[in-house]
Design a protein around this motif. Structure first.
Motif: not given
Length: 316
Positions: A89-98, A138-139, A156-157
């Motif tokens: 997980e990227r712990l940015t302002a809007y967390p994103e699963r990777i 994959p992006q 993660v698509p």
């Protein structure tokens, strides 16, 4: 006549109101807090347990920085010859699963760099169909280091469950033949785009096919083998795709995997043909897809949607 239920305080024996059956109440006699609901958890207790769990997870999976963004590992997804794969997980302002690919050694690091370059080149293409097919590969999110090892991260698509190799671990007898049709057609669709652009994937094993169960989608990974394609390389992709479909239908160590005995004849005949390299040199991915569509209609009748479960086979 319904049974009468009397609720009493377990401490003093005093009568409790009916609300004690589903929520917490205070006994009017001894003032103790009590409920009959065994699943009730106080918010403060839940929040404290959540903080303890988060602290333990942070201790076991410390944060690291990837291209300026703090990240944290969540769970392992698998391990291959050159790298291990993790959900993160990227712990940015809007967390994103990777999805994170971590190289085992220097050799694996070089292969991750090659894979990243191949994906960047592929995504940079701006020809016919590029916008459509860019959503089926994959992006890339970032490259960097984790504990001194090379890392490659991609988004993660949505809806993608895991690889077809993981599906086979849940379904050791193989998947339904109807499912093999749409899975193969999705792969042939991507191969048609690649081959038309002079490229070949080169590594079409089951662990490189990610499946989206709900919408019947397939995404290819393992792009470190991507290269400029000669007709022989395109034929090899087609043959590999047929061998992998045979493995999904009948998991075995033989090469190619044996055709399953209950496979409908039209589909079995096409798989036998497409498993032959010389035959594959005489066709293309779109032509093979057209044959597959025709043979599927012969075997199963008009197209119909059959739900796919990666956890267990569907029989009805």
């Amino acid at each position: 006549m319904s049974d009468f239920l009397a609720l009493v305080c377990p401490q003093c024996g005093g009568a409790l109101p009916q609300q004690a059956a589903w929520r917490r109440v205070a006994c009017t006699y001894c003032h103790v807090l009590v409920t009959r609901n065994p699943s009730l958890v106080e918010r403060s207790h839940f929040q404290a347990a959540l903080r303890r769990q988060a602290a333990e997870h942070a201790r076991l999976n410390p944060e690291f920085v990837l291209e300026g963004a703090p990240c944290r590992l969540i769970a392992p997804l698998g391990s291959g010859e050159t790298a291990s794969i993790w959900q993160a997980e990227r712990l940015t302002a809007y967390p994103e699963r990777i999805t994170l690919k971590i190289a085992h050694d220097a050799s694996g690091a070089a292969q991750l760099d090659a894979e990243a370059q191949h994906l960047q080149n592929l995504l940079a293409r701006d020809g016919p169909g590029s916008a459509y097919y860019s959503r089926r590969i994959p992006q890339l999110v970032a490259q960097g280091q984790y504990q001194g090892r090379r890392v490659l991260a991609w988004r993660v698509p949505p809806g993608y469950w895991g690889s077809m190799a993981a599906v086979l671990r849940n379904q050791p007898a193989g998947i339904r033949s109807e499912h093999a049709v749409w899975i193969w057609r999705r792969v042939l669709d991507i191969l048609g785009y690649l081959h038309n652009n002079g490229l070949a994937h080169g590594a079409l094993s089951a662990d490189h096919w990610l499946v989206q169960p709900r919408d019947h989608g397939v995404m290819l990974i393992g792009w470190r083998h991507l290269h400029s394609a000669e007709p022989t390389d395109a034929a090899h992709d087609l043959q590999q795709s047929a061998w992998t479909i045979r493995q999904l239908l009948n998991p075995s160590d033989t090469e190619p995997p044996a055709l399953r005995a209950d496979l409908p004849a039209p589909l079995a005949d096409l798989l036998a043909s497409a498993s032959d390299y010389a035959w594959c040199r005489s066709t293309t991915a779109p032509a093979l897809d057209a044959l597959l569509k025709d043979r599927a209609r012969q075997a199963f009748g008009p197209p119909r949607f059959i739900p796919f479960s990666p956890h267990s086979p569907t029989h009805f």
